[in-house]
Structures are given as structure tokens and as C-alpha cells.
Design a protein around this motif. Structure first.
Motif, PDB file in Angstrom:
ATOM      1  N   ASN A 132       3.153  19.017  24.046  1.00 17.86           N
ATOM      2  CA  ASN A 132       3.623  17.815  23.341  1.00 17.86           C
ATOM      3  C   ASN A 132       4.881  17.181  23.927  1.00 17.86           C
ATOM      4  O   ASN A 132       5.714  16.650  23.198  1.00 17.86           O
ATOM      5  N   THR A 133       5.007  17.245  25.247  1.00 20.23           N
ATOM      6  CA  THR A 133       6.171  16.616  25.893  1.00 20.23           C
ATOM      7  C   THR A 133       5.784  15.325  26.614  1.00 20.23           C
ATOM      8  O   THR A 133       6.639  14.622  27.127  1.00 20.23           O
ATOM      9  N   HIS A 134       4.489  15.034  26.708  1.00 20.00           N
ATOM     10  CA  HIS A 134       4.065  13.785  27.359  1.00 20.00           C
ATOM     11  C   HIS A 134       3.235  12.975  26.368  1.00 20.00           C
ATOM     12  O   HIS A 134       2.065  12.695  26.602  1.00 20.00           O
ATOM     13  N   VAL A 135       3.863  12.659  25.256  1.00 24.62           N
ATOM     14  CA  VAL A 135       3.150  12.022  24.152  1.00 24.62           C
ATOM     15  C   VAL A 135       3.982  10.848  23.620  1.00 24.62           C
ATOM     16  O   VAL A 135       4.900  11.032  22.828  1.00 24.62           O
ATOM     17  N   SER A 136       3.649   9.661  24.079  1.00 24.96           N
ATOM     18  CA  SER A 136       4.402   8.483  23.638  1.00 24.96           C
ATOM     19  C   SER A 136       3.769   7.898  22.370  1.00 24.96           C
ATOM     20  O   SER A 136       2.653   8.278  21.995  1.00 24.96           O
TER      21      SER A 136
END
Ligand code: ADP
Ligand code: MG
Length: 486
Positions: free
Chosen positions: A43-47
Motif C-alpha cells: 500500500n505504498t503506491h496507491v494514489s
């Protein structure tokens, strides 16, 4: 085994259609700038765009469209000029927006085919379409005993889905087809083809019918096939299971099944409803996109040479065997390396052998790629020419000189001279070695003289050994024959 031996498999024909999802190797997602990064902290590349928050607007990644077209052109598909994205609505925890953006009635690539090489010759596997869509996130069931965890990094990753016609008739052909697809996506650089990491995923649809029958039987769909071997095993298992079911009076129900790699069987996960109603409608946030003929043409012009074309060319140009060509066209870097060597030498077969032998072994051992050898091409050409011209023995060349030049790029001839590795055609030297070999093997000499002429190979081998590969083999043979006929 599941299958009852009484059943006559030959009465039946298997019908298989495959759906292959390939994650495109773009840097960012299909509709926003989030990075694609396998294995990143969850969940670190979730805009907000990936999450579909109100007020956000998706924007299509042109690279993904280009990659889909590349694959389509390589598979002889027709490229649709007028396209739009649709929302496919359904609820699932790993689908943050509540819908997946996909193509509905207008796949970007239509029709097409891929050729597989089987034991019965070439077969053309027809494609129905290739369409673009976004991937969902990932549900993780095996970390917490009580909860399912969700990682949304993958949500929004661009995928192409390739759908074949129901035209495959054996597990082996399905295996060959997926192998070919994996090779092709890697060749084109549109997907890394890594099935274990899920970049390439396959669902297999399988039905059986009596031979001669023209209508399709009821199909089952096997999901979660994460290796090409498992695809084959799952299909083999299903074909037998379905036939057995028919033969024992059962009815086949349309089902979604999963493969259990622990015992090579499949199990039902759900019975399929007649038709899922996904309430497709064109995504109102994304304008339909038109592909100009010029855009498609420019992608076509920039396609790398395709293996199917290379294979035909090489047969004529380099006179290599089908086996060699097949081997060298396994991956693009290797094929390109061969071309680079073949530009500088006429010993094509030797170049192929060097690649399939010492060069591959070196790359495996050193965990490096062909890129690391590029600067050595002139030296490698010099080295293989030396061997072909009998100036140096192959095993000395591959074991000693090759090792030396990859460690420290240098002229092989200079290295060989400096280290006294070149073959000699000095009569005195070779005769000296011959004398020693014959002295050491008096019984063999007697046998030879009694008529066992095949022993010549042994003597030549011995001379080669004690001369450390320096004795010119042709001269050695000649001189040995003279000596032994005295
Ligand atoms: P679905 O709507 O269930 O996804 P599709 O018609 O889109 O079905 O087809 C999905 C895949 O299943 C395609 O590869 C197709 O060739 C294959 N397929 C469809 N019907 C059959 C059948 N009866 N037997 C085997 N494969 C089939
Ligand atoms: Mg389907």
C-alpha cells in the motif's frame, strides 16, 4: 490416479481455450502516475486515483497502449482504430473503486494467431482478441490466521488479456502455446513473463466432446495456474476427470475450479452463474481514444525483428540446423549476440556452438547477461576464427583463453602466444610427443599393427593430452599413421 482405466480416451476430443493476463512492464499504472513496483512495501503506491476517490480523474498511459499494439502486431491481429474504456462493475475487497476499467465491446487487438511447433508440425493457434484492462489489488490470506489483508499496490497495473479461440486440443499444445506467449512478451519487452511473481497468469477453459461432434461441450475454467507445467497438469487432469464423469453417467456443470499443486488435482471454487451482469458502461471520465494509422504504423516500424521471421532468414543465410536456430531464438539478447558475431565471422556454426557452449556456461556461472560481453565481440570472433583455422585447440580456447579474455579483455592471439597455447605444426615437437605416446602404450601398438586401426583415435587423444592441446590434430594423425605403418 483419478481416471478409471476402463474408459476409452480415444473416443473423445478435448477443447481448450486460454485466457492469459500479462502485466505490462510500464513504469506507471494504466490511469495514473503510481509506480509499478513488485515486492514494494504494501500500500505504498496507491494514489487517490487508484482508489477512485471523488474528484479524481484518470488519464491513460500511452505506453500501455503502445505495448498492447506491439503485442497485437506481433500476433498478426487487426488493430482497432476506435476504442473506449468501459467500467466493469462488481464488488470485491481488492477492487477499491468498485469497478474495473476494461475494454468491453472494442478490444484493441482483434483476431490474430500464434504459431506453435509441435511434434506433428506447426499449428496456428487463433486468437479471439487482446484487450487492455487494469489489474486488481491483492488479497493476502496467509499472513493473519483470522483476517484477509489487502495490498493495493497492484491495483491499476496495466494488463493485456489475450483470449484464444477454443481451438487447442491437448494439454501439450496449451503448454507450447503459453511457452510461446511468454517468449514473445519477453522478446518484445512488453512484460517480464514471470509466472511465479504473477506477471503472466493463465486461466484454462476446458471441455470435452465425442470426436466428430461440432457443438462445444460444457466448459470448466481452471484459475490460479502459476507455472506452465501446472497449466499442463491441470488440463491433463481436467480432461480425464470430464471424460470419466461423462462415462459414468454424470453431468458436467459449468464451474470455476482451482489447481492444487500439492497433488496435481483441481477442485471446484464456485458453480458459474449463466451470465454475470457487470453493468458495463463507457467510463465517463475517459474520452474514447482514436488510434491513427500513422501511430500504428510507427509502432510497426519500430518492432524488433520477430523470431518467426528471423528463423526463416537464418536458415538460408547461415545454413544452421532447425535445432540451433530454435535454441538461439529462445531469447532476444542471445539472438542479437549471434547476429553480432555473425557479422564479423563466416564460421556461423562455430559462432552458434560457442554461444550454446562456453558463452552460456559463463553467463550462468557469473550471473551476467549478454550486455557484459558486448565489448568482447571482436576478441570472441578472433578466438573462434583461431579455433576454426586450427591454430588453437577448442578445449584450450574455451577453458583457458576464453576465461582469460572475459576476466581481462585482451587479444586472444597475443594471450595464447604469450602463454604458449597455440597449436604447433613443428614436426620435431609432434614427433617427440608421438614417440612418448607409442613408448607408453606398447600393447596398443601391437594391437594396432595386428589390424585394430580404430586405435588411432586413442593415440591422437593421448598426443593431444600430453601436448596440452598444442599438437595440430591433422598433422598428428598423419604422422602417427606413418609411424605405425613402419
Ligand atoms: P466467458 O464468458 O465464460 O469468459 P468466453 O466466451 O469469453 O467465456 O471465453 C473464454 C475462453 O473460454 C476463451 O478462450 C474461449 O475460447 C474458451 N471457451 C469458450 N467456450 C469453451 C468451451 N465450450 N470449451 C472450451 N473452451 C471454451
Ligand atoms: Mg472468462
Amino acid at each position: 490416479m483419478y481416471f478409471c482405466n476402463m474408459v476409452n480416451l480415444e473416443k473423445y476430443e478435448a477443447v481448450i481455450g486460454l485466457e492469459i493476463h500479462a502485466q505490462l512492464s510500464t513504469e506507471s499504472k494504466l490511469f495514473c502516475g503510481d509506480a509499478i513496483s513488485f515486492g514494494a512495501e504494501p500500500n505504498t503506491h496507491v494514489s487517490p486515483i487508484t482508489l477512485g476517490h471523488p474528484g479524481t480523474l484518470p488519464k491513460t498511459n500511452t505506453k500501455a497502449i503502445e505495448y498492447a499494439i506491439k503485442m497485437g502486431l506481433a500476433c498478426n491481429c487487426r488493430i482497432a482504430e476506435n476504442n473506449y474504456f468501459a467500467r466493469k462493475n462488481y464488488f470485491y475487497p481488492d477492487l477499491p473503486k468498485g469497478y474495473q476499467i476494461s475494454q468491453h465491446t472494442t478490444p484493441i487487438c482483434i483476431g490474430g494467431n500464434i504459431i506453435i511447433k509441435t511434434e506433428d508440425g506447426e499449428k496456428s493457434i487463433q486468437l479471439n482478441r487482446i484487450h487492455l484492462e487494469e489489474d486488481a489489488g491483492k488479497s493476502i490470506h496467509d499472513i493473519s490466521p483470522t483476517d484477509t489483508l489487502i495490498d493495493l499496490n497492484r491495483a491499476g497495473t496495466p494488463l493485456i488479456e489475450m483470449v484464444t479461440e477454443p481451438c487447442i486440443h491437448s494439454a501439450q499444445d496449451a503448454f507450447l502455446f503459453v511457452t510461446e506467449v511468454r517468449k514473445l512478451v519477453r522478446w518484445l519487452g512488453v512484460c517480464d513473463g514471470n509466472m511465479e511473481e504473477g506477471s503472466l497468469r493463465c486461466d484454462a477453459n476446458i471441455s470435452v466432446r465425442l470426436k466428430g461432434e461440432t457443438t462445444l461441450g460444457t466448459k470448466v475454467e481452471v484459475k490460479n495456474l502459476n507455472s506452465i507445467r501446472n497449466i499442463k497438469k491441470a488440463i491433463e487432469f481436467e480432461i480425464e476427470r470430464l471424460i470419466n464423469l461423462i462415462e459414468t453417467g454424470g453431468t458436467i456443470i459449468q464451474q470455476t475450479r482451482s489447481f492444487d499443486a500439492n497433488n496435481d488435482t483441481t477442485f471446484s471454487i464456485r458453480d458459474k452463474e449463466d451470465a454475470n451482469d457487470y453493468r458495463y458502461f463507457p467510463d465517463p471520465d475517459l474520452a474514447p481514444f482514436h488510434l491513427t494509422k500513422e501511430f500504428i504504423e510507427s509502432i510497426k516500424q519500430n518492432l524488433p525483428l520477430l523470431p518467426s521471421i528471423i528463423k526463416k532468414e537464418w536458415k538460408i543465410k547461415y545454413e544452421l540446423s532447425d535445432y540451433d536456430i530454435e535454441q538461439l531464438c529462445e531469447n532476444k539478447e542471445e539472438a542479437e549476440f549471434f547476429i553480432a558475431l555473425a557479422k564479423q565471422t563466416n564460421y556461423y556454426k562455430a559462432a552458434a556452438n560457442w554461444i550454446m557452449g562456453p558463452i552460456r556456461a559463463y553467463l550462468n556461472e557469473s550471473y551476467t547477461s549478454y550486455a557484459s560481453l558486448e565489448k568482447l565481440i571482436p576478441y570472441l570472433v578472433e578466438l573462434l576464427n583461431l579455433v576454426e583455422e586450427q591454430k588453437i585447440n577448442f578445449s584450450v580456447a574455451s577453458n583457458k583463453v576464453f576465461k582469460a579474455i572475459v576476466e581481462n579483455p585482451q587479444s586472444p592471439i597475443q594471450f595464447a602466444e604469450a602463454n604458449n597455447l597455440l597449436q604447433t605444426n613443428s614436426l620435431d615437437e609432434i614427433n617427440f610427443w608421438i614417440a612418448e605416446v607409442l613408448n607408453n602404450n606398447p600393447e596398443k601398438v601391437i594391437e594396432y599393427k595386428k589390424g585394430k586401426k580404430g586405435l588411432i583415435g586413442l593415440f591422437v587423444g593421448e598426443v593431444k593430452k600430453i601436448s596440452k592441446g598444442k599438437a595440430d590434430p591433422k598433422m598428428t594423425t598423419q604422422l602417427l599413421e606413418n609411424e605405425l605403418s613402419k
